[in-house]
Design a protein around this motif. Sequence first.
Motif, PDB file in Angstrom:
ATOM      1  N   SER A 291      27.233  27.713  48.160  1.00 15.74           N
ATOM      2  CA  SER A 291      28.105  29.043  48.140  1.00 15.74           C
ATOM      3  C   SER A 291      27.854  29.462  46.685  1.00 15.74           C
ATOM      4  O   SER A 291      27.639  28.898  45.653  1.00 15.74           O
ATOM      5  CB  SER A 291      29.421  28.813  48.325  1.00 15.74           C
ATOM      6  N   ALA A 292      28.025  30.870  46.450  1.00 14.31           N
ATOM      7  CA  ALA A 292      28.131  31.436  45.139  1.00 14.31           C
ATOM      8  C   ALA A 292      28.991  32.659  45.411  1.00 14.31           C
ATOM      9  O   ALA A 292      28.905  33.401  46.098  1.00 14.31           O
ATOM     10  CB  ALA A 292      26.884  32.102  44.763  1.00 14.31           C
ATOM     11  N   VAL A 293      30.404  32.406  44.497  1.00 14.81           N
ATOM     12  CA  VAL A 293      31.403  33.407  44.648  1.00 14.81           C
ATOM     13  C   VAL A 293      32.115  33.701  43.335  1.00 14.81           C
ATOM     14  O   VAL A 293      31.896  33.092  42.375  1.00 14.81           O
ATOM     15  CB  VAL A 293      32.510  32.750  45.476  1.00 14.81           C
ATOM     16  N   PRO A 294      32.256  35.098  43.094  1.00  9.29           N
ATOM     17  CA  PRO A 294      32.770  35.721  42.060  1.00  9.29           C
ATOM     18  C   PRO A 294      34.278  34.893  41.578  1.00  9.29           C
ATOM     19  O   PRO A 294      34.987  34.535  42.544  1.00  9.29           O
ATOM     20  CB  PRO A 294      32.837  37.031  42.022  1.00  9.29           C
ATOM     21  N   VAL A 295      34.563  34.442  40.598  1.00 12.25           N
ATOM     22  CA  VAL A 295      35.604  33.927  40.128  1.00 12.25           C
ATOM     23  C   VAL A 295      36.667  35.066  39.832  1.00 12.25           C
ATOM     24  O   VAL A 295      36.293  35.903  38.744  1.00 12.25           O
ATOM     25  CB  VAL A 295      35.662  32.892  39.078  1.00 12.25           C
ATOM     26  N   ARG A 296      37.848  35.212  40.580  1.00 13.47           N
ATOM     27  CA  ARG A 296      38.780  36.254  40.209  1.00 13.47           C
ATOM     28  C   ARG A 296      39.658  35.899  39.339  1.00 13.47           C
ATOM     29  O   ARG A 296      40.391  34.755  39.493  1.00 13.47           O
ATOM     30  CB  ARG A 296      39.581  36.850  41.315  1.00 13.47           C
ATOM     31  N   ALA A 297      39.921  36.607  38.162  1.00 14.67           N
ATOM     32  CA  ALA A 297      40.761  36.136  36.972  1.00 14.67           C
ATOM     33  C   ALA A 297      42.367  36.321  37.729  1.00 14.67           C
ATOM     34  O   ALA A 297      42.697  37.360  38.433  1.00 14.67           O
ATOM     35  CB  ALA A 297      40.674  36.951  35.835  1.00 14.67           C
ATOM     36  N   THR A 298      43.279  35.291  37.338  1.00 15.32           N
ATOM     37  CA  THR A 298      44.475  35.340  37.704  1.00 15.32           C
ATOM     38  C   THR A 298      45.408  36.066  36.442  1.00 15.32           C
ATOM     39  O   THR A 298      44.894  35.925  35.637  1.00 15.32           O
ATOM     40  CB  THR A 298      45.027  34.241  38.430  1.00 15.32           C
ATOM     41  N   LEU A 299      46.715  36.513  36.905  1.00 19.87           N
ATOM     42  CA  LEU A 299      47.580  36.700  35.825  1.00 19.87           C
ATOM     43  C   LEU A 299      47.830  35.495  34.792  1.00 19.87           C
ATOM     44  O   LEU A 299      47.916  35.791  33.706  1.00 19.87           O
ATOM     45  CB  LEU A 299      48.680  37.149  36.289  1.00 19.87           C
ATOM     46  N   GLU A 300      47.530  34.225  35.482  1.00 19.11           N
ATOM     47  CA  GLU A 300      47.859  33.248  34.374  1.00 19.11           C
ATOM     48  C   GLU A 300      46.692  33.102  33.409  1.00 19.11           C
ATOM     49  O   GLU A 300      47.040  32.889  32.412  1.00 19.11           O
ATOM     50  CB  GLU A 300      47.757  32.137  35.389  1.00 19.11           C
ATOM     51  N   ASP A 301      45.596  33.510  33.945  1.00 19.85           N
ATOM     52  CA  ASP A 301      44.302  33.456  33.133  1.00 19.85           C
ATOM     53  C   ASP A 301      44.601  34.582  32.082  1.00 19.85           C
ATOM     54  O   ASP A 301      44.253  34.404  30.927  1.00 19.85           O
ATOM     55  CB  ASP A 301      43.261  33.757  33.824  1.00 19.85           C
ATOM     56  N   VAL A 302      45.098  35.715  32.259  1.00 17.49           N
ATOM     57  CA  VAL A 302      45.303  36.691  31.449  1.00 17.49           C
ATOM     58  C   VAL A 302      46.227  36.168  30.328  1.00 17.49           C
ATOM     59  O   VAL A 302      46.083  36.278  29.270  1.00 17.49           O
ATOM     60  CB  VAL A 302      45.555  38.123  31.914  1.00 17.49           C
ATOM     61  N   PHE A 303      47.341  35.707  30.901  1.00 12.17           N
ATOM     62  CA  PHE A 303      48.322  35.200  30.223  1.00 12.17           C
ATOM     63  C   PHE A 303      47.891  34.147  29.195  1.00 12.17           C
ATOM     64  O   PHE A 303      48.319  34.273  28.119  1.00 12.17           O
ATOM     65  CB  PHE A 303      49.595  34.718  31.147  1.00 12.17           C
TER      66      PHE A 303
END
Lengths: 308, 270
Positions: A291-303
């Motif tokens: 599989s190859a999937v784009p990693v979606r950023a979460t609010l936690e990543d932004v935080f």
Amino acid sequence: MSLVLQIERLTKDFPTGRLGRGRHRALDDVTLALSSGEVFGLLGPNGAGKTTTLKLIVGLLRPTAGHVTVLGHAAGARPAREAIGFLPEHPVFYDHLTAEELLAYFAGLCGMTGPERTRRVSAALDDVRLDEARRRPLRQYSKGMLQRVGLAQALVHDPALIILDEPMSGLDPIGRRDVRELILRLRDAGRTVLFSSHILSDAEALCSRVAILSRGRVVARGAIGDLTSKHAGGWEVVAADLSPAAATSLQQTATRVTRIAHGRYSFELPAGERPEPFIAAVASAGGTLVSAVPVRATLEDVFVERVS
Amino acid sequence: MRRIRLVAWHVFKESVRDRVLLAIAAFAVVLVVASVLIGQITAGQDVKIIKDIGLATLELSGVLMAVFIGVGLVAREIERRSIYSLLAKPVARWEFVVGKYIGLVGTIAFNVTLMTVALFLMLAYLQWKTPDEVERAWLTPVVDPGLLKAVILIGAELALLTAVALFFSTFSSSGLLSAGLTLGVFVVGLLSEDLRGFTAVDSSQVLAFVVRAVGVVVPAFSAFDIKADVVNGRPPVPWAYVGLTIVYATCYASALVGGAAAIFSRREFT
């Protein structure tokens, strides 16, 4: 949508040291605006300045610089407080009163009398699902029940702006779900809700917009979708049938490699890099693309990124 | 005005439910009963002793209430953080302070009234069982309406003392310190007449000036003490003196409550 709360260049210093000659800047040049019907999350780690901001809005503190207006009235002025319902963090009330008596007292202070007061007290207690306990002295209440009473007293005068300092604190999962539903009902009724939290899942579930505070400054603000889309995410590629030597070779272009099973690896590619060259490298190394999937950023990543 | 009334009613309700009134009332009852017992073993002086102890008990229980509830009026709200929710409501800080003051003065007045009624009932019982010829030999009647002058001035004294306690309560974060300061002012106030007449026994005129100045500045609690005069029936206490002393207490207490409101209005709650 009309402007309900406007915070402009708000700064707050606290005196430090024995003689109070030192200064600690708890809030630095904060600017925010909230419109009606909005649920806004004020996020940040402990000591970031969330509670200080809320107390400045309510008028419990005075700003060192900048100003706050609520529906056009200066913070702390009577018309501004008429428009605000405030739940402090870890609310404490009068042990000798029942929930009904407490709310009747506060409703009276808000100018309500007679049948209107009785109706509003009952409605606010219904809103927080405090049923038979409402006639028991508050000294017999659990922490979660006190939190519900705190919410009810914030709503008793049907304010336009509801300010909640850590509203989920002390609540069990059912209590948290109830509060989430209550916040959404308030939003649907056109009320503006501003709450502080360090529980990011609550913010993601409820807020139309958030601001992240760190060391007294706003380090990020906006709609959650905008914040997470701005946060660059890479790709996650899972490949099978790879020898250890091939995996080591592919590791050069990945930011992180995790061995899932024998010959099966997960590779995280750096942000901004397309996956096609890497997929080609997997094929040339004898591996199979799973599989190859784009990693979606979460609010936690932004935080985490903004705060650290 | 309605908000002041609400805050005042809340103070009264809290005092009653905290059983503070009950404890002090029980203390008063014990002292009154003791005065009866002492009166019985003191030949021919029982009425006078009951009046003395009754009035002193009334004053002492009021002083305890004024000091120990008074210093917690505002400080306790801050300490338990109930102030955050309360001041977020559209109540002016001065309304909160004035409401707290009126609430406690009302509570103390309620307590003083109950104890006065008890004292007069006891005196009426003594009058009923005292032979007329014995009563005629006494300087004052057993049930003496003149005692009300002393009760009224005790009430005014307690209202002033409550204002002192409230004043310290608005800026001191320690209840113990506030109680100590209030009791200190009370004791110095009881000596104020002596302090105002202080003359230097050695060459230190500065010290004499400072002592006299303290005597003038502190509330003149000594002026409220007419218990002995009323019980003995001499010298007679004119109603004009009672009236003027009440005016003095009202002015001084208003200044203190005004000061407390001004200080409290400037406070921040971190």
